[in-house]
Enzyme design. Structure first.
Site, mmCIF file in Angstrom:
data_model
loop_
_atom_site.group_PDB
_atom_site.id
_atom_site.type_symbol
_atom_site.label_atom_id
_atom_site.label_comp_id
_atom_site.label_asym_id
_atom_site.label_seq_id
_atom_site.Cartn_x
_atom_site.Cartn_y
_atom_site.Cartn_z
ATOM 1 N N GLU A 437 0.840 -1.098 -0.030
ATOM 2 C CA GLU A 437 -0.048 -0.039 -0.103
ATOM 3 C C GLU A 437 0.777 1.404 0.120
ATOM 4 O OE1 GLU A 437 -2.397 -3.132 0.740
ATOM 5 O OE2 GLU A 437 -0.621 -2.828 1.717
ATOM 6 N N HIS A 505 -11.107 -6.457 7.440
ATOM 7 C CA HIS A 505 -11.818 -6.220 6.446
ATOM 8 C C HIS A 505 -12.926 -5.092 6.566
ATOM 9 C CE1 HIS A 505 -9.923 -9.888 5.730
ATOM 10 N NE2 HIS A 505 -9.634 -9.440 4.655
#
Length: 705
Positions: A437, A505
């Site tokens: 990321e 998540h």
């Protein structure tokens, strides 16, 4: 010095290397004079508050900067990179005014003086530096990828031969950004020069603690797709030869190279560092490697006479003294301008105030005009399809837009939002990335600075955590460079619960990005709003977090007819989902549906008339709509999925409490998740997330107060 003598000297020393040694000697003396006046005068006088000397690093950097001659070259350095910037053309006065924190120049006192930026319109630029170690690497690879994109996809021939340079010390090679950038540059075969100055120390930590054996070049000897050179950065001839070879290779082969040069740090880490961790013998050994006397011995008498050398030194001293007087004559920054340039100012100041470099606006790239009026047609579609259709249309009308992230290519994204886009637009425009990321967002920063519109996807909200440094730095670029640079992009970020939850998540925590300076934040609750907000973001001039709630991507309630290819929904405009008299409920995202259901329950069970407001964007948020409603209903409840403590609801209620205190008939209330991660079991999840029943019960309590 006669030209014949100069040419002879070059031929004697190294016929393959062409260096303007007179300019190198002048700039080296300039750099030393600047360091000396700061260390001996300006720091003791407290006129310079942060000082990082480049003594020992300076010769190698000047040789590097002298090789950067392409107008689309860019270097991204760190706090010890001033000599390289002098070599690419930063004026002497600017180089001194920055550390003095005076008005004008690259920061106007907003950033520390060693964190440079230089949007050079006619030559190589210095990308905005950051104070964090290793943050320069992934934006540099993004710039390099943008070079290749503009050269090959857009056919802009003036980008032929341009390169990116990431300049860092040996301490920075332990950072996430360094390794992510290496992966990007080698797998994509990008024209990036990793220029590593190895002085043996990261502040006080020795190189062998940063890198096994203390030599990053040796450790990377078998790294695929990476050419490696190394040598002595204090030897003028060797450093010049290696630097020219490195730059030539990257330009011609369009491939990455790492050049490690050994240099001494003839100073502390900063002016405050006494170097107590070095022995006297170590300090003496470093002093013996000083590149300044080595350059003098190299050039005198082979190229210059001793008198000519002294004349260069005197000219540098005179020029620095004159530049310093001009810098000291500059006024202090104006505090009244302190809050300007957090965002683009076309709307807030009435006239277009476009950044010098970065994004579409800086180069005058114009997109089609949109309409705030939806023109719905066709059947109701889910939010995932609406986002996909918007991305597809904007890719078609904007050749500078690129979409990327983990699994967004052939798979079409783990939520199927980008399905089919790579097949239509090709791998250069819609592509998968390595699992980093930091690399996804850092690369996007470089692309945005180079004039593209990057649309990176972070697969789940929680996965943004490794990229937080790049996200925070990106948001502050416009402010800390005083509108010289900006990096508009749209970061698509799914999150929130879906069927079940879990700590990895299902996180929302959107308030973190509202608190991050310089970011707009959109949280649509339905397909129509998603289209309008996404298109506004893609055609805007600021970085945007576009939050896609997982539970709403295929939710029946969130389905709407497609509102048209020109529909643009301005940020900061809330929607009144339901009008009411007794209480105002403010919410966003997946909680909008639940608040509507709660309003139905409250009307049915207690006869309550509930006004429900969907904010749609949190930065900016529509305080006017909320305040107007509360002044009519006299009560306000904020409902959100995020944790309660320090959630965005606290900000809303703080404003309501200040502005509507005398209008209130009940205490201000929040209904949120408790301060826990999202639980996995569906029963536990429903117990944690505000339910329509609990919302309705809280509404009834507040109206009965």
């Amino acid at each position: 010095m006669a030209q014949a003598q100069k040419a002879l000297a070059r031929e004697v020393h190294n016929p393959a290397v062409s260096v303007d040694w007179e300019r190198v000697a002048y700039l080296l003396h300039v750099s030393r004079q600047m360091d000396e006046v700061e260390e001996t005068r300006l720091v003791p006088e407290k006129q310079v508050l942060y000082q990082f000397s480049a003594r020992g690093h300076d010769l190698a950097q000047i040789l590097l900067g002298s090789q950067l001659t392409h107008r689309h070259d860019a270097v991204c350095g760190y706090y010890r990179s001033r000599p390289a910037l002098l070599a690419i053309g930063v004026p002497l006065e600017e180089a001194l005014a920055g550390p003095l924190a005076r008005d004008g120049g690259y920061s106007s006192g907003r950033d520390i003086g060693v964190v440079f930026n230089y949007p050079n319109p006619n030559g190589p630029s210095a990308l905005p530096m950051c104070g964090g170690v290793g943050t320069q690497y992934t934006p540099s690879t993004g710039w390099a990828q943008a070079i290749e994109y503009r050269r090959t996809v857009l056919g802009e021939t003036d980008y032929e031969g341009a390169i990116a340079v990431a300049l860092g010390g040996d301490g920075s090679v332990a950072s996430n950004g360094f390794w992510s950038a290496l992966t990007i540059a080698t797998t994509q075969k990008l024209p990036v020069l990793f220029y590593i100055e190895d002085n043996g120390f990261g502040i006080s930590v020795r190189s062998h603690v940063q890198t096994p054996g203390g030599n990053i070049a040796a450790n990377l000897a078998s790294f695929g797709g990476l050419k490696i050179l190394e040598g002595d950065g204090t030897d003028p001839e060797e450093a010049a030869r290696l630097t020219e070879e490195a730059v030539r290779f990257v330009r011609e082969e369009r491939a990455p190279l790492l050049l490690r040069l050994r240099v001494p740090r003839l100073c502390g880490h900063s002016a405050q560092d006494t170097q107590g961790y070095k022995s006297e013998a170590e300090i003496a050994a470093e002093k013996a490697r000083d590149p300044l006397p080595r350059l003098q011995n190299f050039l005198v008498p082979a190229v210059f006479t001793a008198d000519a050398w002294d004349a260069i030194r005197q000219r540098a001293a005179d020029d620095v003294a004159a530049a310093l007087e001009r810098a000291l004559a500059r006024p202090q920054p104006d505090p009244s301008t302190l809050t300007r340039h957090v965002f683009s100012e076309a709307a807030s100041h009435g006239v277009q105030a476009v950044q010098t470099k970065g994004g579409l606006a800086a180069e005058g790239h114009v997109l089609p005009k949109g309409s705030a009026t939806p023109r719905p047609s066709g059947p109701r579609i889910n939010m995932a399809a609406a986002i996909r259709r918007t991305l597809e249309h904007e890719l078609a009308v904007n050749p500078r837009m690129v979409l990327f992230g983990e699994d967004v290519g052939p798979k079409g994204g783990v939520h199927s939002v980008s399905q089919g886009l790579q097949a239509r637009f090709g791998e250069a425009r819609v592509f998968d990335t390595s699992l980093s990321e930091e690399g996804i967002i850092g690369r996007a920063v470089g692309m945005a600075l180079a004039g593209l519109m990057p649309v990176p996807e972070i697969q789940f909200r929680k996965y943004a955590d490794p990229a937080v440094e790049q996200l925070n730095d990106c948001g502050t670029i416009r402010w800390r460079t005083r509108n010289r640079f900006a990096a508009p992009m749209v970061v698509r970020m799914p999150g929130g619960f879906f069927k079940c939850g879990d700590p990895w998540h299902s996180q929302t925590n959107e308030v973190q990005f509202v608190h991050a300076i310089g970011w707009h934040v959109a949280v649509p609750s339905n397909a129509e709003d998603a289209v309008g907000l996404l298109r506004a973001a893609l055609r805007g001039n600021d970085p945007v977090i576009f939050f896609e709630h997982r539970a709403m991507l295929d939710h029946g309630w969130a389905r709407r007819p497609y509102p048209g290819d020109d529909y643009v929904l301005p940020f900061g405009k809330a929607r009144t989902v339901r009008e009411g008299r007794d209480i105002t409920v403010v919410t966003w995202g997946a909680m909008v549906e639940r608040c509507e259901q709660a309003a139905d329950l409250a009307a049915k069970e207690s006869g309550r008339s509930v006004e429900v407001i969907d904010l749609r964007t949190l930065s900016p948020w529509d305080s006017e709509a909320v305040l107007e409603s509360v002044r009519r209903t006299h009560r306000c409840l904020v409902v959100h999925e995020d944790n309660g403590t320090a959630g965005f609801g606290a900000e809303i209620l703080a404003v309501v409490g200040r502005e509507c205190f005398l209008d209130l008939d009940a205490p201000l209330e929040r209904l949120t998740m408790p301060d826990i991660p999202s639980p996995h079991n569906p029963i536990l999840l429903e117990a944690a997330v505000p339910s329509p029943e609990r919302i309705a019960a809280r509404i009834d309590e507040m109206v009965r107060f």
